[in-house]
Scaffold this active site. Structure first.
Site, PDB file in Angstrom:
ATOM      1  CD  GLU A 157       8.746  -1.413   7.203  1.00 32.31           C
ATOM      2  OE1 GLU A 157       8.813  -2.072   8.243  1.00 32.31           O
ATOM      3  OE2 GLU A 157       8.192  -1.820   6.183  1.00 32.31           O
TER       4      GLU A 157
ATOM      5  CD  GLU B  73      10.914  -3.359   2.700  1.00 36.19           C
ATOM      6  OE1 GLU B  73      10.131  -4.089   3.345  1.00 36.19           O
ATOM      7  OE2 GLU B  73      11.965  -2.905   3.165  1.00 36.19           O
TER       8      GLU B  73
HETATM    9  C1  BGC Z   1      11.215  -4.731   6.416  1.00 37.11           C
HETATM   10  C2  BGC Z   1      12.055  -5.866   5.862  1.00 37.11           C
HETATM   11  C3  BGC Z   1      11.396  -7.183   6.214  1.00 37.11           C
HETATM   12  C4  BGC Z   1      10.039  -7.239   5.550  1.00 37.11           C
HETATM   13  C5  BGC Z   1       9.277  -8.529   5.767  1.00 37.11           C
HETATM   14  C6  BGC Z   1       9.743  -4.917   6.180  1.00 37.11           C
HETATM   15  O1  BGC Z   1       9.066  -4.448   7.276  1.00 37.11           O
HETATM   16  O2  BGC Z   1      11.666  -3.512   5.923  1.00 37.11           O
HETATM   17  O3  BGC Z   1      13.338  -5.757   6.374  1.00 37.11           O
HETATM   18  O4  BGC Z   1      12.174  -8.281   5.879  1.00 37.11           O
HETATM   19  O5  BGC Z   1       9.263  -6.202   6.074  1.00 37.11           O
HETATM   20  O6  BGC Z   1       9.018  -8.752   7.109  1.00 37.11           O
END
Ligand code: BGC
Length: 450
Positions: free
Chosen positions: A172, A361
């Site tokens: 990101e 993610e």
């Molecule tokens: C990030 C993580 C973060 C998650 C929740 C993502 O943007 O890659 O590191 O913990 O979001 O906020």
């Protein structure tokens, strides 16, 4: 029965990759162990008032010492893929210069353990933890950044390339450049366009250069990079709101992927983009900003509803949050909207140069309560069910989606939110380091077994 309750992992096909994700700074701890140098997060955490509860990542989940047991949990939950990141300052404590062999060996042990358990490692090279020594020299704003990063990637790929085939260059970039170098909410806490503009350009260059180095050093590599993304919804169909939404779409969704596809920076008459272009003399770099990624990591948590707002500098736009709109939200205040997940996947898949998508993610923070040793996180289970139904629809509509990685294995250091924002499938008691699988973890295990 509802669509959600009927859903099975096998509906996605036998080759679909199910994974779970962690990141070094959020999980490892061991911040000074075996030669590790400090990262910008170690420093930032010591600045008063920057992190909720004055939390620091010094110990976190102590994954550095507990990785074997934690990998057994990954295995027990039924995931095939384990995505983790390498801490640059473990490999090179000062970011450049001398290599720290003990740090190098740690990741060898971690990778070997994954392979022993038949878990496929997906390695992220940069998940926000720049060596603090490099920040002193300007960090992501420095003209030397590319040189520093390239050497780090050379070392990692030469070390681990015979064992690791799946690589994610950056996590990101919009996250760490905007939060860290524009609004100062994240490490290193810098603000303003004079930091943001060069940081963005260096990240764009680094993601492509990283890709090239992996390609050169790792035979049969599967190379990706990950982007934060959100469907942008104009508050009304008024021209001004639509234009405001377009500006936010450029920033949140298009800024990093388009240069990697050889399209240069997006503009559409948005003055900030012209500044970015001129500041970095970007016309010279169109080719170097490009890299032919094997997959794109899409990371989605929420959509953003945008209205025109004349008083907000630069972007002249603001969002209307979920609470104001009275729509379902997680305890982070992020709207739960599976349909927008499907829409944003489609938006990324629509680029002709995108060959394959992995959801690298997705997940949710809810305030979990342990009652008699059980964490009944029904809301998190429902979140995953709804998002997976939307994902299956996207996949069945013909988009080449190869996998889904849940954020995150266990509760961890949630950046400026400290330890209170828990996203894990596994609960962590940060006093004792006791792990307890939440009901959502059990739900995943059953889902993946079918
Ligand atoms: C990030 C993580 C973060 C998650 C929740 C993502 O943007 O890659 O590191 O913990 O979001 O906020």
């Amino acid at each position: 029965m509802s669509k959600e309750a009927n859903l099975k992992a096998s509906d996605f096909g036998n080759d679909f990759l199910w994974g779970v994700v962690i990141a070094a700074a959020q999980n490892e701890g061991g911040y000074k162990t075996e030669g590790r140098g400090l990262s910008i997060w170690d420093q930032f955490a010591n600045k008063q008032g920057k992190i909720k509860g004055s939390a620091t990542p010094s110990v976190a989940c102590d994954f550095y010492h507990r990785y074997k047991d934690d990998l057994l949990l990954v295995k027990a939950l039924g995931f095939k893929v384990f995505r983790f990141s390498i801490a640059w300052s473990r490999i090179l404590p000062l970011g450049i210069g001398k290599i720290n062999q003990e740090g190098v060996q740690f990741y060898h042990r971690l990778i070997d353990e994954c392979l022993k358990l038949d878990l496929i490692p997906y390695v992220t090279l940069y998940h926000w933890d720049l060596p603090a020594a490099l920040e002193k020299e300007g960090g992501w704003t420095s003209t030397h950044l590319l040189k520093w990063f390239s050497r780090y990637v050379q070392i990692c790929t030469q070390e681990y390339g015979s064992k690791v085939k799946n690589w994610i260059v950056l996590n990101e970039p919009m996250g760490f450049t905007s939060l860290g170098y524009m609004i100062g909410k994240h490490a290193p806490g810098k603000m303003g366009l004079s930091n943001f503009l060069p940081a963005v350009h260096n990240a764009v260059m680094a993601q492509a250069e990283g890709g090239r180095i992996i390609r050169a050093n790792v035979p049969h590599a599967n190379i990706g990079t990950s982007f934060s993304c959100s469907e942008i919804i104009p508050a009304t169909q008024n021209k001004k709101d639509i234009e405001a939404a377009n500006r936010i779409d450029i920033l949140l969704n298009r800024l990093f992927i388009e240069p990697s596809l050889g399209m240069g920076y997006p503009s559409d008459g948005f003055a900030l983009m012209d500044k970015l272009y001129l500041h970095n003399k970007a016309w010279k770099f169109t080719e170097r900003m490009r890299f032919d990624f094997d997959f794109i990591g899409v990371q989605n948590y929420f959509p953003v509803v945008v209205k025109y707002n004349a008083v907000i500098p630069i972007i002249q736009a603001s969002d209307i949050n979920a609470k104001t709109r009275k729509v379902p939200a997680t305890d982070m205040g992020w709207e739960v909207n599976p349909n927008s997940f499907k829409n944003i996947i489609q938006q990324f898949a629509d680029y002709p140069g995108v060959k394959k998508i992995i959801i690298s993610e997705n997940g949710a923070f809810y305030k979990d309560k342990i009652i008699n040793g059980v964490i009944n996180d029904t809301n998190r289970i429902q979140y995953f069910q709804q998002y997976l139904v939307a994902l299956l629809k996207a996949k069945n509509s013909g988009i080449n989606i190869a996998g889904y990685f849940a954020w995150t294995l266990m509760d961890n250091f949630e950046w400026s939110e400290g330890y209170h924002a828990r996203f894990g499938l596994v609960h962590v008691d940060f006093k004792t380091q006791l792990r307890t699988v939440k009901q959502s973890g059990h739900w995943f295990r059953q889902f993946l077994a079918q």
